[in-house]
Structures are given as C-alpha cells and as structure tokens.
Design an enzyme around this catalytic site. Structure first.
Site, mmCIF file in Angstrom:
data_model
loop_
_atom_site.group_PDB
_atom_site.id
_atom_site.type_symbol
_atom_site.label_atom_id
_atom_site.label_comp_id
_atom_site.label_asym_id
_atom_site.label_seq_id
_atom_site.Cartn_x
_atom_site.Cartn_y
_atom_site.Cartn_z
ATOM 1 C CB CYS A 1 -8.287 -66.131 -14.305
ATOM 2 S SG CYS A 1 -8.782 -67.815 -14.005
ATOM 3 C CB CYS B 1 -11.719 -66.566 -13.218
ATOM 4 S SG CYS B 1 -10.304 -67.189 -12.296
#
Length: 102
Positions: A27, A30
């Site tokens: 991600c 993230c």
C-alpha cells in the site's frame, strides 16, 4: 508490530490510548504515513502507536471492519473511539488526535 495474537494485550488491555495503523506492505499511502506515525510515536509518550499488517493478521482487520488502507483507529479503554481512513499530513492528524484526546 502487533498481531492478531497480541492485539488484546498490545491495544485493548493497554493503559494508554492507542493508535493502530492497519497497513500492508503493498500500500503506497501506508508507506507515506509510516514516517509520520514514527514521529508522532516519538513525540507523544502518552499515546501508544501500533502497526498491524492486515495481510498477515486478517482477523483483527475483519473484527474492526477495516475496508480501506491505511486505516488509523484510536482506541481508549479497550474500545475504538475514532477511525481515520487514508494518509494525511502530520499537522492534520495531530489536530484530529488532540481534539479526541484533549
């Protein structure tokens, strides 16, 4: 790093408020918020910041109905009190946390 097996002890039974970062290695947002959370963890000793890899720990992700990453969930006294979806600037996240933690 917290796991499905350690989540209760790391977060729910902890005596301080806890911010859990539901994340995954794949991600990009993230990865963008990870250094921000590291700074907040170092600057706020009264707040425990934990990371939970959702690919490796799907039970906790399902239990708290996390549908998007990153999701930051603030816990206090063993219960979630707020959830933030998506990466955000440090100043905005701190303002949101300060409003909740007083």
């Amino acid at each position: 790093m917290t796991t499905d097996a350690t989540f209760a002890a790391d977060v729910l039974e902890h005596d301080q408020p806890g911010l859990v970062d539901f994340t995954a290695d794949w991600c990009p947002p993230c990865r963008m918020i990870a250094p921000v959370l590291a700074e907040i963890s170092a600057e706020r000793p009264g707040l425990t910041v934990r990371e939970l890899n959702t690919d490796e720990n799907p039970e906790t992700m399902r239990a708290y109905q996390v549908m998007a990453l990153p999701t930051l969930m603030l816990f206090r006294d063993g219960a979630p009190v707020a959830s933030f979806v998506g990466a955000r600037p440090k100043a905005k996240l701190l303002a949101e946390l300060d409003n909740l933690l007083g």
